[in-house]
Design a protein around this motif. Structure first.
Motif, PDB file in Angstrom:
ATOM      1  N   PHE A 109       0.855  -1.189   0.000  1.00  0.00           N
ATOM      2  CA  PHE A 109       0.000   0.000   0.000  1.00  0.00           C
ATOM      3  C   PHE A 109       0.886   1.233   0.000  1.00  0.00           C
ATOM      4  CE2 PHE A 109       0.891  -1.247   4.340  1.00  0.00           C
ATOM      5  CZ  PHE A 109       1.244  -0.055   4.956  1.00  0.00           C
ATOM      6  N   GLN A 110       0.283   2.358  -0.292  1.00  0.00           N
ATOM      7  CA  GLN A 110       1.009   3.621  -0.311  1.00  0.00           C
ATOM      8  C   GLN A 110       0.410   4.571   0.720  1.00  0.00           C
ATOM      9  OE1 GLN A 110       0.946   5.154  -4.300  1.00  0.00           O
ATOM     10  NE2 GLN A 110       2.702   3.917  -4.948  1.00  0.00           N
ATOM     11  N   ILE A 111       1.274   5.316   1.379  1.00  0.00           N
ATOM     12  CA  ILE A 111       0.833   6.344   2.324  1.00  0.00           C
ATOM     13  C   ILE A 111       1.033   7.703   1.659  1.00  0.00           C
ATOM     14  CG2 ILE A 111       1.174   7.382   4.594  1.00  0.00           C
ATOM     15  CD1 ILE A 111       2.279   4.714   5.536  1.00  0.00           C
ATOM     16  N   PRO A 112      -0.047   8.419   1.374  1.00  0.00           N
ATOM     17  CA  PRO A 112       0.063   9.705   0.657  1.00  0.00           C
ATOM     18  C   PRO A 112       0.565  10.830   1.566  1.00  0.00           C
ATOM     19  CG  PRO A 112      -2.226   9.275   1.220  1.00  0.00           C
ATOM     20  CD  PRO A 112      -1.445   8.071   1.670  1.00  0.00           C
ATOM     21  N   PHE A 113       1.874  10.827   1.854  1.00  0.00           N
ATOM     22  CA  PHE A 113       2.429  11.850   2.738  1.00  0.00           C
ATOM     23  C   PHE A 113       2.259  13.254   2.160  1.00  0.00           C
ATOM     24  CE2 PHE A 113       4.909   8.112   4.158  1.00  0.00           C
ATOM     25  CZ  PHE A 113       4.640   8.185   5.514  1.00  0.00           C
ATOM     26  N   SER A 114       2.218  13.356   0.839  1.00  0.00           N
ATOM     27  CA  SER A 114       2.086  14.676   0.221  1.00  0.00           C
ATOM     28  C   SER A 114       0.760  15.343   0.592  1.00  0.00           C
ATOM     29  CB  SER A 114       2.201  14.561  -1.300  1.00  0.00           C
ATOM     30  OG  SER A 114       1.204  13.685  -1.813  1.00  0.00           O
ATOM     31  N   ASP A 115      -0.264  14.523   0.877  1.00  0.00           N
ATOM     32  CA  ASP A 115      -1.561  15.090   1.251  1.00  0.00           C
ATOM     33  C   ASP A 115      -1.494  15.846   2.570  1.00  0.00           C
ATOM     34  OD1 ASP A 115      -2.543  13.984  -1.022  1.00  0.00           O
ATOM     35  OD2 ASP A 115      -3.642  12.348  -0.047  1.00  0.00           O
ATOM     36  N   LEU A 116      -0.507  15.491   3.402  1.00  0.00           N
ATOM     37  CA  LEU A 116      -0.374  16.151   4.697  1.00  0.00           C
ATOM     38  C   LEU A 116      -0.120  17.644   4.540  1.00  0.00           C
ATOM     39  CD1 LEU A 116      -0.139  15.831   7.807  1.00  0.00           C
ATOM     40  CD2 LEU A 116       2.301  15.414   7.473  1.00  0.00           C
ATOM     41  N   PHE A 117       0.500  18.024   3.429  1.00  0.00           N
ATOM     42  CA  PHE A 117       0.870  19.418   3.224  1.00  0.00           C
ATOM     43  C   PHE A 117      -0.163  20.183   2.411  1.00  0.00           C
ATOM     44  CE2 PHE A 117       4.798  17.071   3.951  1.00  0.00           C
ATOM     45  CZ  PHE A 117       5.344  17.812   4.988  1.00  0.00           C
ATOM     46  N   GLN A 118      -1.343  19.609   2.271  1.00  0.00           N
ATOM     47  CA  GLN A 118      -2.422  20.362   1.655  1.00  0.00           C
ATOM     48  C   GLN A 118      -2.885  21.459   2.604  1.00  0.00           C
ATOM     49  OE1 GLN A 118      -5.582  17.783   0.393  1.00  0.00           O
ATOM     50  NE2 GLN A 118      -4.310  16.677  -1.093  1.00  0.00           N
ATOM     51  N   GLU A 119      -3.453  22.499   2.030  1.00  0.00           N
ATOM     52  CA  GLU A 119      -3.804  23.686   2.814  1.00  0.00           C
ATOM     53  C   GLU A 119      -4.753  23.364   3.967  1.00  0.00           C
ATOM     54  OE1 GLU A 119      -5.268  28.291   1.963  1.00  0.00           O
ATOM     55  OE2 GLU A 119      -5.414  26.756   0.406  1.00  0.00           O
ATOM     56  N   LYS A 120      -5.760  22.534   3.711  1.00  0.00           N
ATOM     57  CA  LYS A 120      -6.750  22.255   4.756  1.00  0.00           C
ATOM     58  C   LYS A 120      -6.144  21.462   5.912  1.00  0.00           C
ATOM     59  CE  LYS A 120      -8.545  18.124   2.394  1.00  0.00           C
ATOM     60  NZ  LYS A 120      -9.768  17.465   1.857  1.00  0.00           N
ATOM     61  N   HIS A 121      -5.201  20.577   5.600  1.00  0.00           N
ATOM     62  CA  HIS A 121      -4.568  19.800   6.659  1.00  0.00           C
ATOM     63  C   HIS A 121      -3.612  20.659   7.487  1.00  0.00           C
ATOM     64  CE1 HIS A 121      -5.344  16.055   3.961  1.00  0.00           C
ATOM     65  NE2 HIS A 121      -6.371  16.314   4.746  1.00  0.00           N
ATOM     66  N   LEU A 122      -2.849  21.510   6.821  1.00  0.00           N
ATOM     67  CA  LEU A 122      -1.949  22.408   7.546  1.00  0.00           C
ATOM     68  C   LEU A 122      -2.739  23.379   8.421  1.00  0.00           C
ATOM     69  CD1 LEU A 122       0.735  23.234   4.818  1.00  0.00           C
ATOM     70  CD2 LEU A 122       1.009  21.800   6.843  1.00  0.00           C
ATOM     71  N   LEU A 123      -3.894  23.800   7.927  1.00  0.00           N
ATOM     72  CA  LEU A 123      -4.747  24.701   8.705  1.00  0.00           C
ATOM     73  C   LEU A 123      -5.223  24.016   9.980  1.00  0.00           C
ATOM     74  CD1 LEU A 123      -6.166  27.477   8.752  1.00  0.00           C
ATOM     75  CD2 LEU A 123      -8.111  26.382   7.612  1.00  0.00           C
ATOM     76  N   LEU A 124      -5.649  22.764   9.856  1.00  0.00           N
ATOM     77  CA  LEU A 124      -6.114  22.021  11.032  1.00  0.00           C
ATOM     78  C   LEU A 124      -4.978  21.826  12.032  1.00  0.00           C
ATOM     79  CD1 LEU A 124      -8.216  20.386  12.569  1.00  0.00           C
ATOM     80  CD2 LEU A 124      -7.578  18.387  11.189  1.00  0.00           C
ATOM     81  N   ILE A 125      -3.801  21.440  11.551  1.00  0.00           N
ATOM     82  CA  ILE A 125      -2.659  21.232  12.444  1.00  0.00           C
ATOM     83  C   ILE A 125      -2.294  22.529  13.159  1.00  0.00           C
ATOM     84  CG2 ILE A 125      -0.200  20.663  12.514  1.00  0.00           C
ATOM     85  CD1 ILE A 125      -0.717  18.750  10.155  1.00  0.00           C
ATOM     86  N   THR A 126      -2.332  23.639  12.421  1.00  0.00           N
ATOM     87  CA  THR A 126      -2.015  24.941  13.014  1.00  0.00           C
ATOM     88  C   THR A 126      -2.968  25.273  14.153  1.00  0.00           C
ATOM     89  OG1 THR A 126      -1.146  25.759  10.912  1.00  0.00           O
ATOM     90  CG2 THR A 126      -1.763  27.407  12.553  1.00  0.00           C
ATOM     91  N   PHE A 127      -4.252  25.066  13.928  1.00  0.00           N
ATOM     92  CA  PHE A 127      -5.234  25.383  14.966  1.00  0.00           C
ATOM     93  C   PHE A 127      -5.132  24.424  16.150  1.00  0.00           C
ATOM     94  CE2 PHE A 127      -7.219  28.269  12.004  1.00  0.00           C
ATOM     95  CZ  PHE A 127      -7.851  29.194  12.826  1.00  0.00           C
ATOM     96  N   LEU A 128      -4.813  23.162  15.894  1.00  0.00           N
ATOM     97  CA  LEU A 128      -4.657  22.211  16.995  1.00  0.00           C
ATOM     98  C   LEU A 128      -3.469  22.585  17.879  1.00  0.00           C
ATOM     99  CD1 LEU A 128      -5.394  18.782  15.251  1.00  0.00           C
ATOM    100  CD2 LEU A 128      -6.847  20.024  16.863  1.00  0.00           C
ATOM    101  N   VAL A 129      -2.376  22.999  17.254  1.00  0.00           N
ATOM    102  CA  VAL A 129      -1.211  23.440  18.029  1.00  0.00           C
ATOM    103  C   VAL A 129      -1.559  24.688  18.834  1.00  0.00           C
ATOM    104  CG1 VAL A 129       1.138  24.346  17.875  1.00  0.00           C
ATOM    105  CG2 VAL A 129       0.460  22.414  16.445  1.00  0.00           C
ATOM    106  N   PHE A 130      -2.318  25.594  18.217  1.00  0.00           N
ATOM    107  CA  PHE A 130      -2.709  26.814  18.929  1.00  0.00           C
ATOM    108  C   PHE A 130      -3.614  26.494  20.115  1.00  0.00           C
ATOM    109  CE2 PHE A 130      -5.687  30.276  19.730  1.00  0.00           C
ATOM    110  CZ  PHE A 130      -4.807  31.328  19.962  1.00  0.00           C
ATOM    111  N   VAL A 131      -4.595  25.626  19.892  1.00  0.00           N
ATOM    112  CA  VAL A 131      -5.558  25.306  20.947  1.00  0.00           C
ATOM    113  C   VAL A 131      -4.885  24.605  22.122  1.00  0.00           C
ATOM    114  CG1 VAL A 131      -7.514  23.799  21.494  1.00  0.00           C
ATOM    115  CG2 VAL A 131      -7.610  25.270  19.498  1.00  0.00           C
ATOM    116  N   THR A 132      -3.914  23.758  21.851  1.00  0.00           N
ATOM    117  CA  THR A 132      -3.285  22.989  22.925  1.00  0.00           C
ATOM    118  C   THR A 132      -2.146  23.757  23.592  1.00  0.00           C
ATOM    119  OG1 THR A 132      -1.955  21.886  21.215  1.00  0.00           O
ATOM    120  CG2 THR A 132      -3.919  20.738  22.004  1.00  0.00           C
ATOM    121  N   TYR A 133      -1.107  24.071  22.842  1.00  0.00           N
ATOM    122  CA  TYR A 133       0.104  24.627  23.445  1.00  0.00           C
ATOM    123  C   TYR A 133       0.119  26.158  23.488  1.00  0.00           C
ATOM    124  CZ  TYR A 133       2.083  19.956  23.378  1.00  0.00           C
ATOM    125  OH  TYR A 133       2.308  18.628  23.599  1.00  0.00           O
ATOM    126  N   VAL A 134      -0.157  26.790  22.353  1.00  0.00           N
ATOM    127  CA  VAL A 134      -0.050  28.251  22.292  1.00  0.00           C
ATOM    128  C   VAL A 134      -1.039  28.910  23.244  1.00  0.00           C
ATOM    129  CG1 VAL A 134      -0.170  30.273  20.799  1.00  0.00           C
ATOM    130  CG2 VAL A 134       0.765  28.123  19.910  1.00  0.00           C
TER     131      VAL A 134
END
Length: 241
Positions: A109-134
């Protein structure tokens, strides 16, 4: 692939958690590789894999069982009172990596790592980091002037708490609020606030410390406010991508 993955993971979970009594764990920690329960444990995994895979992929079963034995033996050899929590995590990660490798061997199988850097995924990660740590750091800075004052007034000696408990509670409550907003479950946020108030009421009422009550109220409102704003901001931005 999904069916095979579920079979491997379920067999692992049952073998490592459901069918491993505390007596076995204690004996393994004491006797390490000399414990008979280490071999019982590996045997349970063997039987579960044979059952779930219906006696197919015998080579894969052998590799999983042997690797499980070696990983557990290594963990037991290195375990001490200071590192057993981290070794437990490492142990489970290694087991799951072995299962992933076996799964890839049987059904590539293949793991689509490139999808991680899509805008919607980066946006979610950014907000999760803000909500938890920042958000936690922002709150700490804003509430810093009150912390020393609260400590001086706490003369009962009952003000102690678990190390970093407040930090983790804050992270969890903001994650819950963030998730509830994304699911449009505003009533659940009210329930969460009510639940926290109930748990806090006993301490605040017993302490009869007005400053502590005000401090907790400010912290709670800040925490929930940041989480609500984050959830609404994320929902708005995602809707406009």
């Amino acid at each position: 692939m999904t069916l095979l993955a579920l079979k491997l993971i379920l067999a692992h979970f049952i073998g490592d958690f459901v069918l491993q009594p505390g007596k076995w764990v204690e004996d393994k920690l004491q006797k390490k590789g000399r414990s008979k329960y280490l071999y019982f444990h590996v045997g349970v995994h063997l039987l579960l894999l044979l059952l779930f895979l219906q006696f197919q992929h015998l080579g894969a079963v052998a590799l999983i069982v042997i690797s499980h034995y070696l990983i557990d033996l290594g963990k037991l050899s290195l375990t001490n009172p200071k590192n057993y929590r981290w070794l437990f995590v490492v142990d489970q990660v290694l087991h799951l990596l072995v299962l992933a490798a076996i799964l890839y061997w049987i059904e590539p199988f293949q793991i689509p790592f490139s999808d991680l850097f899509q805008e919607k995924h980066l946006l979610l990660i950014t907000f999760l980091v803000f909500v938890t740590y920042v958000s936690g750091i922002i709150m700490r800075m804003l509430l810093a002037p009150y912390i020393d004052e609260i400590a001086k007034d706490d003369e009962s000696g009952e003000g102690g708490s678990l190390k970093n408990a407040g930090t983790y509670i804050g992270m969890l409550e903001r994650l819950f609020v963030f998730g509830f907003i994304l699911m449009q479950q505003w009533a659940a946020i009210g329930l969460l606030i009510a639940a926290k108030s109930v748990f806090r009421f006993g301490d605040l009422n017993k302490g009869k410390n007005r400053k502590l009550t005000e401090y907790v109220l400010i912290g709670t409102l800040l925490s929930f406010g940041l989480a609500i704003l984050s959830g609404m901001g994320y929902a708005y931005l995602v809707g406009n991508l």
